[in-house]
Design a protein around this motif. Structure first.
Motif, PDB file in Angstrom:
ATOM      1  N   MET A   1       0.839  -1.210   0.000  1.00 39.55           N
ATOM      2  CA  MET A   1       0.000   0.000   0.000  1.00 39.55           C
ATOM      3  C   MET A   1       0.874   1.260   0.000  1.00 39.55           C
ATOM      4  N   ALA A   2       0.407   2.309  -0.630  1.00 36.41           N
ATOM      5  CA  ALA A   2       1.206   3.529  -0.764  1.00 36.41           C
ATOM      6  C   ALA A   2       1.424   4.214   0.595  1.00 36.41           C
TER       7      ALA A   2
ATOM      8  N   GLU B   1     -10.578  16.620  -2.363  1.00 28.95           N
ATOM      9  CA  GLU B   1     -10.115  15.241  -2.386  1.00 28.95           C
ATOM     10  C   GLU B   1      -8.607  15.177  -2.207  1.00 28.95           C
ATOM     11  N   HIS B   2      -8.113  15.910  -1.223  1.00 27.98           N
ATOM     12  CA  HIS B   2      -6.691  15.839  -0.913  1.00 27.98           C
ATOM     13  C   HIS B   2      -6.327  14.416  -0.505  1.00 27.98           C
ATOM     14  N   PRO B   3      -5.227  13.879  -1.000  1.00 30.83           N
ATOM     15  CA  PRO B   3      -4.841  12.509  -0.614  1.00 30.83           C
ATOM     16  C   PRO B   3      -4.308  12.391   0.810  1.00 30.83           C
ATOM     17  N   ILE B   4      -3.996  13.535   1.431  1.00 31.09           N
ATOM     18  CA  ILE B   4      -3.542  13.528   2.822  1.00 31.09           C
ATOM     19  C   ILE B   4      -4.391  14.536   3.584  1.00 31.09           C
ATOM     20  N   LEU B   5      -4.894  14.146   4.748  1.00 29.54           N
ATOM     21  CA  LEU B   5      -5.749  15.055   5.507  1.00 29.54           C
ATOM     22  C   LEU B   5      -5.303  15.078   6.967  1.00 29.54           C
ATOM     23  N   LEU B   6      -5.052  16.283   7.489  1.00 28.46           N
ATOM     24  CA  LEU B   6      -4.635  16.462   8.877  1.00 28.46           C
ATOM     25  C   LEU B   6      -5.811  17.008   9.678  1.00 28.46           C
ATOM     26  N   LEU B   7      -6.060  16.432  10.844  1.00 27.84           N
ATOM     27  CA  LEU B   7      -7.229  16.836  11.632  1.00 27.84           C
ATOM     28  C   LEU B   7      -6.779  17.225  13.038  1.00 27.84           C
ATOM     29  N   ASP B   8      -6.987  18.486  13.402  1.00 26.04           N
ATOM     30  CA  ASP B   8      -6.598  18.946  14.735  1.00 26.04           C
ATOM     31  C   ASP B   8      -7.858  19.078  15.584  1.00 26.04           C
ATOM     32  N   GLU B   9      -8.191  18.050  16.314  1.00 30.07           N
ATOM     33  CA  GLU B   9      -9.365  18.033  17.186  1.00 30.07           C
ATOM     34  C   GLU B   9     -10.638  18.506  16.494  1.00 30.07           C
TER      35      GLU B   9
ATOM     36  N   ALA C   1     -15.382   7.461   5.370  1.00 26.03           N
ATOM     37  CA  ALA C   1     -15.530   7.581   3.920  1.00 26.03           C
ATOM     38  C   ALA C   1     -14.198   7.970   3.278  1.00 26.03           C
ATOM     39  N   LYS C   2     -13.453   8.873   3.941  1.00 25.19           N
ATOM     40  CA  LYS C   2     -12.143   9.276   3.417  1.00 25.19           C
ATOM     41  C   LYS C   2     -11.204   8.078   3.378  1.00 25.19           C
ATOM     42  N   LYS C   3     -11.215   7.304   4.453  1.00 29.85           N
ATOM     43  CA  LYS C   3     -10.347   6.119   4.498  1.00 29.85           C
ATOM     44  C   LYS C   3     -10.676   5.186   3.334  1.00 29.85           C
ATOM     45  N   ALA C   4     -11.960   5.012   3.106  1.00 35.74           N
ATOM     46  CA  ALA C   4     -12.384   4.087   2.058  1.00 35.74           C
ATOM     47  C   ALA C   4     -11.889   4.523   0.679  1.00 35.74           C
ATOM     48  N   THR C   5     -11.709   5.846   0.492  1.00 31.60           N
ATOM     49  CA  THR C   5     -11.224   6.299  -0.817  1.00 31.60           C
ATOM     50  C   THR C   5      -9.698   6.369  -0.864  1.00 31.60           C
ATOM     51  N   GLY C   6      -9.033   5.895   0.203  1.00 28.67           N
ATOM     52  CA  GLY C   6      -7.577   5.822   0.151  1.00 28.67           C
ATOM     53  C   GLY C   6      -6.850   7.043   0.657  1.00 28.67           C
TER      54      GLY C   6
ATOM     55  N   SER D   1       9.735  10.230  14.177  1.00 27.21           N
ATOM     56  CA  SER D   1       9.779   9.375  12.988  1.00 27.21           C
ATOM     57  C   SER D   1       8.524   8.524  12.926  1.00 27.21           C
ATOM     58  N   PHE D   2       7.801   8.617  11.836  1.00 25.92           N
ATOM     59  CA  PHE D   2       6.654   7.725  11.596  1.00 25.92           C
ATOM     60  C   PHE D   2       6.245   7.877  10.143  1.00 25.92           C
ATOM     61  N   SER D   3       5.365   7.015   9.699  1.00 29.86           N
ATOM     62  CA  SER D   3       4.836   7.168   8.347  1.00 29.86           C
ATOM     63  C   SER D   3       3.341   6.885   8.368  1.00 29.86           C
ATOM     64  N   ILE D   4       2.683   7.343   7.347  1.00 25.55           N
ATOM     65  CA  ILE D   4       1.233   7.102   7.254  1.00 25.55           C
ATOM     66  C   ILE D   4       0.942   6.483   5.889  1.00 25.55           C
ATOM     67  N   ARG D   5       0.110   5.457   5.882  1.00 23.57           N
ATOM     68  CA  ARG D   5      -0.256   4.790   4.625  1.00 23.57           C
ATOM     69  C   ARG D   5      -1.583   5.335   4.108  1.00 23.57           C
ATOM     70  N   SER D   6      -1.783   5.171   2.833  1.00 18.81           N
ATOM     71  CA  SER D   6      -3.076   5.538   2.245  1.00 18.81           C
ATOM     72  C   SER D   6      -4.160   4.660   2.842  1.00 18.81           C
ATOM     73  N   GLY D   7      -5.301   5.269   3.145  1.00 17.38           N
ATOM     74  CA  GLY D   7      -6.433   4.494   3.634  1.00 17.38           C
ATOM     75  C   GLY D   7      -6.411   4.212   5.117  1.00 17.38           C
ATOM     76  N   GLU D   8      -5.439   4.778   5.834  1.00 16.85           N
ATOM     77  CA  GLU D   8      -5.455   4.575   7.282  1.00 16.85           C
ATOM     78  C   GLU D   8      -5.586   5.920   8.002  1.00 16.85           C
ATOM     79  N   CYS D   9      -6.092   5.828   9.231  1.00 12.29           N
ATOM     80  CA  CYS D   9      -6.152   7.013  10.069  1.00 12.29           C
ATOM     81  C   CYS D   9      -5.252   6.779  11.274  1.00 12.29           C
ATOM     82  N   ALA D  10      -4.119   7.501  11.301  1.00 13.92           N
ATOM     83  CA  ALA D  10      -3.216   7.410  12.445  1.00 13.92           C
ATOM     84  C   ALA D  10      -3.546   8.552  13.391  1.00 13.92           C
ATOM     85  N   VAL D  11      -3.415   8.299  14.677  1.00 16.08           N
ATOM     86  CA  VAL D  11      -3.769   9.309  15.669  1.00 16.08           C
ATOM     87  C   VAL D  11      -2.542   9.615  16.522  1.00 16.08           C
TER      88      VAL D  11
END
Lengths: 258, 235
Positions: free
Chosen positions: B1-2, B170-178, B197-202, B31-41
């Motif tokens: 996965m990307a 439809e940004h491929p990366i989304l940051l959410l601050d509370e 829904a965002k996760k489902a679209t990758g 140090s960390f990474s985020i994959r498409s379709g996941e929500c890291a917190v």
């Protein structure tokens, strides 16, 4: 978005005798970009603006402008006539005091129409129609078209000055404290209008202001000046939210909260 | 996965020149990474540096050291050293951001505040407004407010405008601050559904959620920010 800047400025300095106006200023400005230049009175921001707009000649340094044919021209090597032509057609200059940018004793319509005639428009009906259109875009009622700006309020005069500048479809606009001296509510209206026009027309602009809130609202990029030098530059929200230079920290911490 | 975001060894401190230049370390060795379709917190107590990390990823805070590699258009760029123009392009096309508070612009209606990011990406204004209407309706913002500037709205109403503005593109990366801090249960559920829904679209999402239930509902993974405490790693 093109990759070539509209304006390229390198190592621009202006000295008044031994006094520094601005020193060693370098930046590029791209189409559609609004650059705010902030700093206190005497920081050199107006000197810089006047050099960029060729109202003043710098002591050293260079600035080149991408003409409509795609060729870069050195601003300070142009003839006076060429510079004046650029000023009338491709550029605008919005003064803090509208009286400096308007002709106070001719009608609002003539103030707008005059710039069109300067670029060769001769058809009276067309000029008047364009003037009416531009007055409405800056929210001045059509029935004020024959009034002189002397009879306008400060906010209206400033909006008229903006219409006069934008009517020729410039690509680059210089603004010197465009909201200075206006009431807060009038300022808000003017800022909103400017924001909309800049976005819709894809203008590039250099806005000199001492008001950080104005810079935040209008610009994407910002330069902070002190004693003629650029002490910090970058994305507007980065500079304001994470100021690095001591002087920027002082400016940002001095904003009154409401 | 990307993997569109890779953060390595990022450090951040604040130097307070008005306080005799004292240096406040915030985080180091991030140090960390985020994959498409996941929500890291981002997890950890207040003051651990969660918001600072989010702001560095958006180019809103400068980065002292390290790299933030982001997939942008067809290439990779390092946000830690990118020019302001590049950061602006990344924000327009690649990284969206829902801040905690709405920065209102005088005289612009809630509908246009929401539609603006789409218009900036070149969408037709009416198409953008229609999408904005749909989102505001989904977030239960009363229709009578849509044409008003949000400056006078309540905290929860402003936050919903802010969320709609962040989720419209439809940004491929989304940051959410509370994003759910001042919402009632019904609207929290709407936000949870929007995130799913965002996760489902990758889309790759990175967020801060203090609300336990929301975090449980959306998080695929928690990144413990206390591991990056600036004191822990010798500078």
């Amino acid at each position: 978005m093109t990759d070539e800047p509209l304006l390229r400025v390198s190592a621009l300095s202006k000295f008044y005798g031994s006094r520094v106006g601005c020193e060693n200023v370098t930046f590029g400005l791209w189409p559609g970009e609004v650059l705010a230049v902030v700093g206190e009175s005497g920081s050199g921001k107006t000197t810089l603006l006047n050099c960029l707009s060729t109202r003043l000649l710098p002591s050293s340094g260079a600035a080149s402008y991408r003409m409509r044919d795609g060729q870069f021209r050195e601003l300070y090597r142009m003839s006076e006539a060429e510079r004046r032509f650029l000023m009338r057609t491709d550029w605008g200059f919005v003064h803090q005091n509208p009286a400096d940018g308007l002709r106070m004793t001719v009608s609002a319509g003539a103030n707008v129409g005059e710039r069109l005639m300067a670029v060769g428009d001769r058809h009276y009906g067309k000029i008047r129609a364009t003037a009416v259109d531009w007055l409405s875009r800056v929210e001045i009622d059509e029935d004020r078209i024959d009034d002189e700006p002397r009879a306008f309020s400060g906010g209206m005069r400033q909006r008229l000055q903006i219409a006069r500048n934008l009517v020729t479809g410039p690509r680059l606009v210089f603004m010197d404290e465009p909201t200075g001296g206006l009431d807060v509510s009038v300022q808000a209206r003017l800022l909103d209008l400017l924001r909309g026009l800049v976005t819709d027309l894809g203008l590039a602009a250099v806005v000199v202001t001492h008001d950080l809130a104005v810079a935040r609202l209008l610009s994407q990029r910002m330069m902070v000046m002190k004693d003629g030098r650029v002490v910090e530059s970058g994305l507007t929200d980065r500079v304001l939210d994470d100021p690095r230079a001591p002087y920027t920290q002082l400016l940002v911490s001095s904003i009154l909260q409401v | 996965m990307a993997t569109p975001v890779v953060v390595s060894d990022v450090a951040k401190s604040f130097t307070m020149h008005l306080r005799d230049g004292i240096k406040l370390p915030v985080v180091a060795g991030v140090s960390f990474s985020i994959r498409s379709g996941e929500c890291a917190v981002l997890g950890g107590p207040s003051g651990a540096g969660k918001s600072s990390i989010l702001k560095m990823l958006y180019g809103n805070y400068a980065v002292d050291a390290g790299q933030i590699i982001v997939q942008h258009e067809d290439g990779l760029i390092d946000l830690a050293t990118a020019s302001p123009r590049t950061v602006l392009a990344v924000r327009r096309l690649t990284i969206g951001y829902v801040s905690q508070f709405l920065r209102t612009v005088p005289r612009v209606s809630a509908l246009d505040v929401v539609a603006e990011p789409l218009v900036e990406r070149g969408a037709d204004r009416e198409v953008a407004r229609n999408k904005a209407r749909a989102l505001l309706a989904q977030l239960n913002l009363p229709e009578k407010l849509w044409m008003l500037p949000p400056a006078t709205f309540s905290g929860g109403e402003q936050q919903r405008v802010n969320i709609a503005r962040g989720f419209i593109t439809e940004h491929p990366i989304l940051l959410l601050d509370e994003p759910t801090a001042s919402l009632d249960a019904r609207n929290r559920d709407v936000v949870i559904a929007l995130i799913a829904a965002k996760k489902a679209t990758g889309v790759a999402l990175l967020g801060i959620f203090h609300d336990h239930d929301v975090r449980e509902a959306v998080a695929d993974r928690v990144i413990d920010v206390t591991a990056f405490a600036a004191g822990k790693i010798a500078a």
